[in-house]
Design a protein around this motif. Structure first.
Motif, PDB file in Angstrom:
ATOM      1  N   ASP A   1       0.821  -1.218   0.000  1.00 34.46           N
ATOM      2  CA  ASP A   1       0.000   0.000   0.000  1.00 34.46           C
ATOM      3  C   ASP A   1       0.855   1.268   0.000  1.00 34.46           C
ATOM      4  N   THR A   2       1.920   1.269   0.806  1.00 30.39           N
ATOM      5  CA  THR A   2       2.751   2.485   0.839  1.00 30.39           C
ATOM      6  C   THR A   2       3.495   2.666  -0.486  1.00 30.39           C
TER       7      THR A   2
ATOM      8  N   GLY B   1      12.347   3.926  -1.948  1.00 34.59           N
ATOM      9  CA  GLY B   1      12.589   3.084  -3.124  1.00 34.59           C
ATOM     10  C   GLY B   1      11.428   3.127  -4.111  1.00 34.59           C
ATOM     11  N   ALA B   2      10.200   3.015  -3.576  1.00 34.73           N
ATOM     12  CA  ALA B   2       9.034   2.972  -4.467  1.00 34.73           C
ATOM     13  C   ALA B   2       8.881   4.283  -5.236  1.00 34.73           C
ATOM     14  N   ASN B   3       9.134   5.388  -4.566  1.00 32.98           N
ATOM     15  CA  ASN B   3       8.973   6.692  -5.227  1.00 32.98           C
ATOM     16  C   ASN B   3      10.112   6.987  -6.190  1.00 32.98           C
TER      17      ASN B   3
ATOM     18  N   LEU C   1      -1.601  13.335   3.432  1.00 30.29           N
ATOM     19  CA  LEU C   1      -0.704  12.633   4.353  1.00 30.29           C
ATOM     20  C   LEU C   1      -0.937  11.134   4.231  1.00 30.29           C
ATOM     21  N   CYS C   2       0.133  10.400   4.087  1.00 31.07           N
ATOM     22  CA  CYS C   2       0.037   8.936   4.108  1.00 31.07           C
ATOM     23  C   CYS C   2       0.577   8.501   5.463  1.00 31.07           C
ATOM     24  N   ILE C   3      -0.327   8.120   6.362  1.00 35.04           N
ATOM     25  CA  ILE C   3       0.075   7.775   7.730  1.00 35.04           C
ATOM     26  C   ILE C   3       0.289   6.264   7.814  1.00 35.04           C
ATOM     27  N   ASP C   4       1.542   5.881   8.000  1.00 36.66           N
ATOM     28  CA  ASP C   4       1.869   4.467   8.162  1.00 36.66           C
ATOM     29  C   ASP C   4       1.788   4.159   9.654  1.00 36.66           C
TER      30      ASP C   4
ATOM     31  N   ILE D   1      -4.679   9.554   4.728  1.00 32.71           N
ATOM     32  CA  ILE D   1      -4.945   8.148   4.421  1.00 32.71           C
ATOM     33  C   ILE D   1      -4.135   7.363   5.439  1.00 32.71           C
ATOM     34  N   GLU D   2      -4.785   6.410   6.090  1.00 30.85           N
ATOM     35  CA  GLU D   2      -4.063   5.649   7.118  1.00 30.85           C
ATOM     36  C   GLU D   2      -3.864   4.206   6.661  1.00 30.85           C
ATOM     37  N   MET D   3      -2.669   3.675   6.953  1.00 33.98           N
ATOM     38  CA  MET D   3      -2.366   2.299   6.557  1.00 33.98           C
ATOM     39  C   MET D   3      -1.997   1.481   7.784  1.00 33.98           C
TER      40      MET D   3
END
Ligand code: PLP
Length: 397
Positions: A107-108, A133-135, A197-200, A227-229
């Motif tokens: 997901d992240t 890495g993903a970005n 915000l992507c909250i891990d 967005i929360e993961m």
């Protein structure tokens, strides 16, 4: 000839884990009879809770008499409902805002696909390396937000505009967690800068105080920008089973995101397997909750043994309270790889050099408390013995 993705070349080749494995395997070859205290990997060490295993076994039995083929890519209703009821209904969220996946790593990595290549992506330094890495692979423009000892490794909103910002709280690797006002600052910043915000939040089950928000949605305005993961990996020992979820509120200011994530999921996934989702559902049963709490309590005990042990040695460290990680300032003049070598050679301890998490991680090592308390005790005893015989380490630096 096919043109390859040029961004791959920007990835660092010396990924830390293979280097650590090589060092440990060399040590073992030289010292086959010496037991090693592995405080390195962030993987769980306790077996699967019986209630979860039971639920998965009966799901498989069920599949021998009736067909469960492809499920909904976004997750089975029974699991989305259970997650919502237990964790998100209190914030006014509904099951169709919760999406099941094979884990937070996926997901992240995938969230950036919903944003144009021109979008700017922020993340802390040090960071959980997967975001970076993903970005990079996706060719996104990354801004690292230096997070230092002086600020207690709590990230602060930047002055500049960014489109997407990853915040890991409780954090890997630093073990720190944002309190209500610190997270509110980020939400307010995101609202005023039109950012997402992507909250891990994979370590949410380690939060041990009311001062730390249990979810970003406990913060006013978060449903407009966050967005929360979360994952069952660390809260329920699912690292080898694979199941996580992300929350995409329909109230986000970028209101298309929920629909876009649904579309993306439908295209790219055929869902998580039925028995795994039944196992995940069992985490919310009374018996499941009780068994999982016992596991978290055991990991917490290990974290406490490690923290107390470091405190007795007058060491500087962060984390270990709301997270399974302890972020230890190295008490030598050298770098974190040198300290890694010292600990392996003399205390037979595996740690993770902080520089593997970014330039601002240099000068620290990460200890994981995903170990049995007896292992934590053995590691601390070895450390105390070594410090007692080495003048160099007896001072707080
Ligand atoms: N996010 C963080 C911060 C992690 O530390 C980890 C695993 O170590 C993950 C995500 C991976 O979670 P999952 O196993 O659900 O993919």
């Amino acid at each position: 000839m096919a043109v390859l993705n040029p961004h791959f070349q920007k990835l660092k080749t010396d990924y830390i884990f293979p280097v650590i494995e090589k060092k440990v395997s060399d040590f073992k070859k030289k010292n086959p009879s010496i037991p090693i205290f592995n405080l390195g990997v962030g993987d769980v060490s306790l077996p699967l809770a019986p209630k979860i295993a039971e639920a998965m076994q009966s799901a498989i039995e069920e599949m021998t008499v009736s067909t469960h083929g492809y499920g909904p890519p976004e997750g089975q209703d029974f699991l989305r409902n259970a997650i919502c009821k237990e964790q998100y209904a209190q914030y006014g969220l509904s099951p169709d805002e919760i999406f099941i996946s094979d884990g937070t790593n996926s997901d992240t990595c995938a969230i950036q696909e919903l944003f144009d290549t021109s979008c700017t992506v922020g993340m802390t330094d040090p960071t959980y390396p997967v975001y970076y890495g993903a970005n990079i692979i996706a060719g996104k423009k990354i801004y690292l937000l230096p997070t230092t000892k002086e600020q207690g490794f709590i990230p602060k909103p930047p002055k500049q505009r960014l489109d997407l910002v990853y915040i890991c709280t409780p954090a890997n690797p630093t073990g720190t967690a944002l309190n209500f006002s610190e997270l509110q600052e980020w939400v307010d910043w995101a609202i005023s800068h039109e950012a997402i915000l992507c909250i891990d939040n994979v370590y949410s089950s380690f939060i041990s105080s009311d001062e730390i928000p249990p979810s970003v949605y406990a913060i006013a305005g978060a449903n407009k920008v966050a967005i929360e993961m979360r994952s069952f990996s660390k809260s329920a020992g699912f690292t080898g089973l694979r199941c996580g979820y992300s929350v995409w509120p329909k109230t986000l200011e970028l209101s298309q995101l929920n629909e876009m994530w649904l579309k993306r999921t439908n295209i790219k996934s055929n869902g998580v397997s039925y028995p795994i989702q039944r196992g995940a559902e069992a985490c919310f049963s009374d018996e499941g909750k009780k068994q999982l709490q016992e596991q978290i309590t055991l990991y917490r005990q290990s974290a406490k043994i490690l923290s107390d042990g470091l405190e007795k040695l007058d060491q500087i460290f962060f984390g270990g309270k709301h997270s399974p990680y302890i972020w230890w300032k190295i008490p030598i003049d050298g770098n974190s790889w040198e300290f890694f070598d010292i600990l392996l050679e003399n205390c037979h301890m595996i740690t993770i050099p902080g520089s593997g998490f970014g330039a601002c991680g240099e000068g620290f090592v990460r200890l994981s408390s995903f170990i049995k308390p007896t292992i934590a005790k053995g590691a601390i005893d070895a450390l105390h013995h070594y410090f007692a015989t080495n003048q160099l380490f007896s001072q707080r630096i």
